[in-house]
Motif scaffolding. Sequence first.
Motif, PDB file in Angstrom:
ATOM      1  N   GLU A 104      34.585  45.007  35.416  1.00  0.00           N
ATOM      2  CA  GLU A 104      35.238  45.695  34.299  1.00  0.00           C
ATOM      3  C   GLU A 104      36.669  45.216  34.095  1.00  0.00           C
ATOM      4  OE1 GLU A 104      32.693  49.850  34.426  1.00  0.00           O
ATOM      5  OE2 GLU A 104      34.877  49.919  34.502  1.00  0.00           O
ATOM      6  N   VAL A 105      37.353  44.911  35.216  1.00  0.00           N
ATOM      7  CA  VAL A 105      38.715  44.399  35.083  1.00  0.00           C
ATOM      8  C   VAL A 105      38.694  43.036  34.391  1.00  0.00           C
ATOM      9  CG1 VAL A 105      40.696  43.530  36.380  1.00  0.00           C
ATOM     10  CG2 VAL A 105      39.684  45.713  36.997  1.00  0.00           C
ATOM     11  N   ARG A 106      37.646  42.247  34.722  1.00  0.00           N
ATOM     12  CA  ARG A 106      37.501  40.955  34.042  1.00  0.00           C
ATOM     13  C   ARG A 106      37.326  41.166  32.531  1.00  0.00           C
ATOM     14  NH1 ARG A 106      35.243  38.567  38.304  1.00  0.00           N
ATOM     15  NH2 ARG A 106      33.267  39.618  38.040  1.00  0.00           N
ATOM     16  N   GLU A 107      36.503  42.135  32.179  1.00  0.00           N
ATOM     17  CA  GLU A 107      36.286  42.421  30.752  1.00  0.00           C
ATOM     18  C   GLU A 107      37.572  42.902  30.086  1.00  0.00           C
ATOM     19  OE1 GLU A 107      31.659  43.856  31.353  1.00  0.00           O
ATOM     20  OE2 GLU A 107      33.130  45.243  30.533  1.00  0.00           O
ATOM     21  N   LEU A 108      38.320  43.704  30.857  1.00  0.00           N
ATOM     22  CA  LEU A 108      39.596  44.220  30.368  1.00  0.00           C
ATOM     23  C   LEU A 108      40.524  43.059  30.049  1.00  0.00           C
ATOM     24  CD1 LEU A 108      40.277  47.276  30.340  1.00  0.00           C
ATOM     25  CD2 LEU A 108      41.636  46.904  32.361  1.00  0.00           C
ATOM     26  N   GLU A 109      40.573  42.101  30.977  1.00  0.00           N
ATOM     27  CA  GLU A 109      41.409  40.915  30.789  1.00  0.00           C
ATOM     28  C   GLU A 109      41.007  40.151  29.547  1.00  0.00           C
ATOM     29  OE1 GLU A 109      42.097  38.058  33.981  1.00  0.00           O
ATOM     30  OE2 GLU A 109      41.470  39.652  35.332  1.00  0.00           O
ATOM     31  N   ALA A 110      39.684  40.029  29.379  1.00  0.00           N
ATOM     32  CA  ALA A 110      39.188  39.240  28.254  1.00  0.00           C
ATOM     33  C   ALA A 110      39.307  40.007  26.949  1.00  0.00           C
ATOM     34  CB  ALA A 110      37.740  38.852  28.507  1.00  0.00           C
ATOM     35  N   GLY A 111      39.660  41.293  27.038  1.00  0.00           N
ATOM     36  CA  GLY A 111      39.822  42.081  25.833  1.00  0.00           C
ATOM     37  C   GLY A 111      38.524  42.671  25.316  1.00  0.00           C
ATOM     38  N   ASP A 112      37.442  42.580  26.114  1.00  0.00           N
ATOM     39  CA  ASP A 112      36.164  43.129  25.678  1.00  0.00           C
ATOM     40  C   ASP A 112      36.050  44.611  26.003  1.00  0.00           C
ATOM     41  OD1 ASP A 112      35.569  40.606  24.942  1.00  0.00           O
ATOM     42  OD2 ASP A 112      34.466  40.116  26.773  1.00  0.00           O
ATOM     43  N   ARG A 113      37.084  45.181  26.593  1.00  0.00           N
ATOM     44  CA  ARG A 113      36.988  46.556  27.069  1.00  0.00           C
ATOM     45  C   ARG A 113      38.381  47.180  26.983  1.00  0.00           C
ATOM     46  NH1 ARG A 113      34.465  49.908  30.601  1.00  0.00           N
ATOM     47  NH2 ARG A 113      32.504  48.786  30.643  1.00  0.00           N
ATOM     48  N   GLU A 114      38.437  48.440  26.595  1.00  0.00           N
ATOM     49  CA  GLU A 114      39.734  49.094  26.459  1.00  0.00           C
ATOM     50  C   GLU A 114      40.138  49.806  27.749  1.00  0.00           C
ATOM     51  OE1 GLU A 114      41.774  50.020  23.183  1.00  0.00           O
ATOM     52  OE2 GLU A 114      41.238  47.907  23.208  1.00  0.00           O
ATOM     53  N   ILE A 115      39.177  50.567  28.321  1.00  0.00           N
ATOM     54  CA  ILE A 115      39.472  51.275  29.569  1.00  0.00           C
ATOM     55  C   ILE A 115      38.304  51.112  30.532  1.00  0.00           C
ATOM     56  CG2 ILE A 115      41.023  53.037  28.616  1.00  0.00           C
ATOM     57  CD1 ILE A 115      38.547  54.901  28.620  1.00  0.00           C
ATOM     58  N   LEU A 116      38.566  51.461  31.812  1.00  0.00           N
ATOM     59  CA  LEU A 116      37.496  51.375  32.799  1.00  0.00           C
ATOM     60  C   LEU A 116      36.546  52.548  32.604  1.00  0.00           C
ATOM     61  CD1 LEU A 116      39.578  50.499  35.974  1.00  0.00           C
ATOM     62  CD2 LEU A 116      38.343  48.971  34.479  1.00  0.00           C
ATOM     63  N   SER A 117      35.285  52.365  33.021  1.00  0.00           N
ATOM     64  CA  SER A 117      34.334  53.459  32.863  1.00  0.00           C
ATOM     65  C   SER A 117      34.670  54.559  33.868  1.00  0.00           C
ATOM     66  CB  SER A 117      32.912  52.951  33.073  1.00  0.00           C
ATOM     67  OG  SER A 117      32.739  52.572  34.421  1.00  0.00           O
ATOM     68  N   ARG A 118      34.077  55.728  33.669  1.00  0.00           N
ATOM     69  CA  ARG A 118      34.467  56.881  34.480  1.00  0.00           C
ATOM     70  C   ARG A 118      33.542  57.083  35.689  1.00  0.00           C
ATOM     71  NH1 ARG A 118      38.435  56.561  34.000  1.00  0.00           N
ATOM     72  NH2 ARG A 118      39.755  56.776  32.186  1.00  0.00           N
ATOM     73  N   SER A 119      32.602  56.168  35.917  1.00  0.00           N
ATOM     74  CA  SER A 119      31.567  56.421  36.912  1.00  0.00           C
ATOM     75  C   SER A 119      31.902  55.819  38.271  1.00  0.00           C
ATOM     76  CB  SER A 119      30.248  55.847  36.412  1.00  0.00           C
ATOM     77  OG  SER A 119      30.406  54.450  36.199  1.00  0.00           O
ATOM     78  N   TYR A 120      33.058  56.179  38.827  1.00  0.00           N
ATOM     79  CA  TYR A 120      33.412  55.638  40.125  1.00  0.00           C
ATOM     80  C   TYR A 120      33.340  56.705  41.205  1.00  0.00           C
ATOM     81  CZ  TYR A 120      34.782  51.223  38.180  1.00  0.00           C
ATOM     82  OH  TYR A 120      34.748  50.005  37.572  1.00  0.00           O
TER      83      TYR A 120
ATOM     84  N   PRO B 264      34.535  58.915  44.495  1.00  0.00           N
ATOM     85  CA  PRO B 264      35.859  59.503  44.670  1.00  0.00           C
ATOM     86  C   PRO B 264      36.878  58.559  45.314  1.00  0.00           C
ATOM     87  CG  PRO B 264      34.166  60.676  45.930  1.00  0.00           C
ATOM     88  CD  PRO B 264      33.474  59.784  44.995  1.00  0.00           C
ATOM     89  N   GLU B 265      36.435  57.676  46.205  1.00  0.00           N
ATOM     90  CA  GLU B 265      37.395  56.776  46.859  1.00  0.00           C
ATOM     91  C   GLU B 265      38.043  55.836  45.852  1.00  0.00           C
ATOM     92  OE1 GLU B 265      34.312  57.302  47.803  1.00  0.00           O
ATOM     93  OE2 GLU B 265      34.054  57.262  49.975  1.00  0.00           O
ATOM     94  N   LEU B 266      37.340  55.512  44.773  1.00  0.00           N
ATOM     95  CA  LEU B 266      37.849  54.528  43.826  1.00  0.00           C
ATOM     96  C   LEU B 266      38.335  55.135  42.526  1.00  0.00           C
ATOM     97  CD1 LEU B 266      35.383  51.506  44.101  1.00  0.00           C
ATOM     98  CD2 LEU B 266      37.735  51.640  44.870  1.00  0.00           C
ATOM     99  N   SER B 267      37.924  56.380  42.246  1.00  0.00           N
ATOM    100  CA  SER B 267      38.255  56.928  40.924  1.00  0.00           C
ATOM    101  C   SER B 267      39.767  57.039  40.745  1.00  0.00           C
ATOM    102  CB  SER B 267      37.572  58.279  40.725  1.00  0.00           C
ATOM    103  OG  SER B 267      38.062  59.183  41.671  1.00  0.00           O
ATOM    104  N   GLY B 268      40.482  57.278  41.858  1.00  0.00           N
ATOM    105  CA  GLY B 268      41.939  57.337  41.770  1.00  0.00           C
ATOM    106  C   GLY B 268      42.513  56.007  41.341  1.00  0.00           C
ATOM    107  N   LEU B 269      42.030  54.971  41.975  1.00  0.00           N
ATOM    108  CA  LEU B 269      42.502  53.622  41.658  1.00  0.00           C
ATOM    109  C   LEU B 269      42.169  53.252  40.214  1.00  0.00           C
ATOM    110  CD1 LEU B 269      43.676  50.899  42.583  1.00  0.00           C
ATOM    111  CD2 LEU B 269      41.397  50.263  43.331  1.00  0.00           C
ATOM    112  N   ALA B 270      40.935  53.587  39.814  1.00  0.00           N
ATOM    113  CA  ALA B 270      40.512  53.273  38.442  1.00  0.00           C
ATOM    114  C   ALA B 270      41.416  53.998  37.443  1.00  0.00           C
ATOM    115  CB  ALA B 270      39.056  53.670  38.237  1.00  0.00           C
ATOM    116  N   GLY B 271      41.706  55.262  37.740  1.00  0.00           N
ATOM    117  CA  GLY B 271      42.569  56.040  36.852  1.00  0.00           C
ATOM    118  C   GLY B 271      43.955  55.418  36.763  1.00  0.00           C
TER     119      GLY B 271
END
Lengths: 443, 223
Positions: free
Chosen positions: A200-216, A218-225
């Motif tokens: 998803e970060v790759r997609e973010l870089e390429a501009g194909d995505r605005e934000i990360l998805s919410r399905s992480y 608990p250990e990662l959801s903080g980082l994603a947020g």
Amino acid sequence: MKAGIQTRLLFTTTLVLGSCLSLAGYILDRSFQASVVAGAEQQLRLVTYSLMGVVDFDGTRLGLSSDLPEPRLNQPESGLYANVLMRERVAGWRSPSALTTDVPFPEHVLAMDPGEFLFTEVDDSKPPFYYLSYAVSWGADDGAVLTFTVATEQTEFVRSISRFRQNLWFGLGAVLLLFVGAQLIALRWGLTPLRQMAEEVRELEAGDREILSRSYPPELSGLAGNLDRFVEHERRSRTRYRNALEDLAHSLKTPLAVVRNAINEANGSPSELLREQLARMESTVHHQLSRASVRGPVIVGGTVELAVLVERLVRALRTAYVERNIDVALNVERDLRARGDEGDLMEIFGNLLENAFKYTRSRIRITALKVSGGVETVIDDDGPGIPSHLREEVLHRGIRADEMQTGQGIGLSVVADLVQLYEGSLAIENSELGGARLRLVLK
Amino acid sequence: MRVLIVEDESALAAQLASALRSAGFVVDAAKDGEEGLYFGEEFDYDAAVIDLGLPRLDGMSLIRKLRGAERNMPVLILTARGNWQDKVKGLEAGADDYLTKPFQMEELLARLNALIRRAAGYSSPVLEHGDLKLDTAKKEVRVGSDAVELTAYEYKVLEYLMLNPDRVVSKTELTDHLYEQDFDRDSNVIEVFVGRLRKKLDPVNPIRTVRGQGYRFLSESDG
């Protein structure tokens, strides 16, 4: 390249588990071997006792009072042998099983004290043997010492040990394989969210995505947020920065225009100096603001379809230069995408194309194609061209090659700055159409 | 030529107006987008100069609304930001040319003249009809090789008629496009100008009187 998390975890756990299993296997192997040997000794001891029960010794002769209790002692080459020696070698006895076989019974047992047991392993004979010797005082007081020695071939025991060993290592190997498999599955499953995030970060870089998805998890959801907030913050502060610069541009340039016109209206002696200084201010403001408002190849950017961008610019420039009747040949591959901010790319291509429109006599040719280093665009015109001794200056210092046409020098040097920021390259060459050729390569 | 200026910076608007007036244009100045839209819809202009950064209604929307209302005069946009996204969007909204602030007044005048010419279908700054040549840059008129001395108003009448060829131009339209509002609007003055113009242009006579309606400039020079 550094090893991935999966490789690291797998390598470590396999190494640790492998060592543990090897150690356990070694201990089990040794204990089993020891117990087999102990079993052999125990068996020989029982045979010795039963043999003692049937041996008859009258002081000169050794004989048997009854049948041998162990049938294998009667059977030739049965693998179980016995002999009885008398210390003074006056008499001796050998089991029938040993009569046809040369069993190397130990001689030194004659020196044993009565009541002593001695268990010996002889591995270098063929076949290897286990021996159990027992010295005993026979009779009441004349002190004749008999030495009983029972021998058994090791073959059976060794075979059982090697069978055990085979089973043991095969079993342990299976456990290790099973574990590695389970570990692989667990890692794959456990690391899926990380892989998803990387994608998803790759997609973010390429501009194909605005934000990360919410399905992480608990250990990662903080980082994603946090990542989302960071991206959003970056976007907002960029916008704010740009708006501030545009306000600044507006509030500086309009007064500059007023001052310039006022100077032109008042024809006096100081006006030349003022005009000169004003021109410097104008070019500084223009150049620096253009540079500052560049977004640059930011982490979170997008890609722009080149054909669309160039066509929009050409259409706009055709409107502005309609009476020049310029023949524009557009040769831009479809689906060719340049990486970068749309505004920045528009500045680069807008300035280059405007120059072409401004200086050409009648023809412009735009060719863009994919090359190994990125996307190459070549813009040709049939105008006067740019003399080779001025090319460096035009690209790098904002000097106007032609004072009559405003904006030219600044435009190209802004483009050169932008291209440098994008780690691309811009070169001025001679065009086969007769004018200038600008060769732009963007990554 | 009547030109609409929409610029919120009063100092710059005043300079623009004065420069355009001394170049012979009739000028209306609006100080924001809404006012610009009112002027643009209410009156007939030969060209408009519109700043993109306007209060109340931004320049881009103003141009779109004017085009939507079928106001087809050429539009020159002024932009302080000078970035290409603005220029392209402005041109896509219906503008015809752009100028980045700060600009040379001479360049603005040259661009504006070119736009007006272009809108009338001329590609050269010299408008030609047979022996009659009108140089919009030098503001000179020649018949054959002879220079014709015209007053500023005679020149304006001729230029306006030549830029609107083969169309009946009423006296009211002429006064609207050639005079500031507070000038004398007596249509007799126009008749006098046209009469003198015909005399000075002799032997060519491309200006026809359409009785009760106005004048027509014949593009075919049949004498």
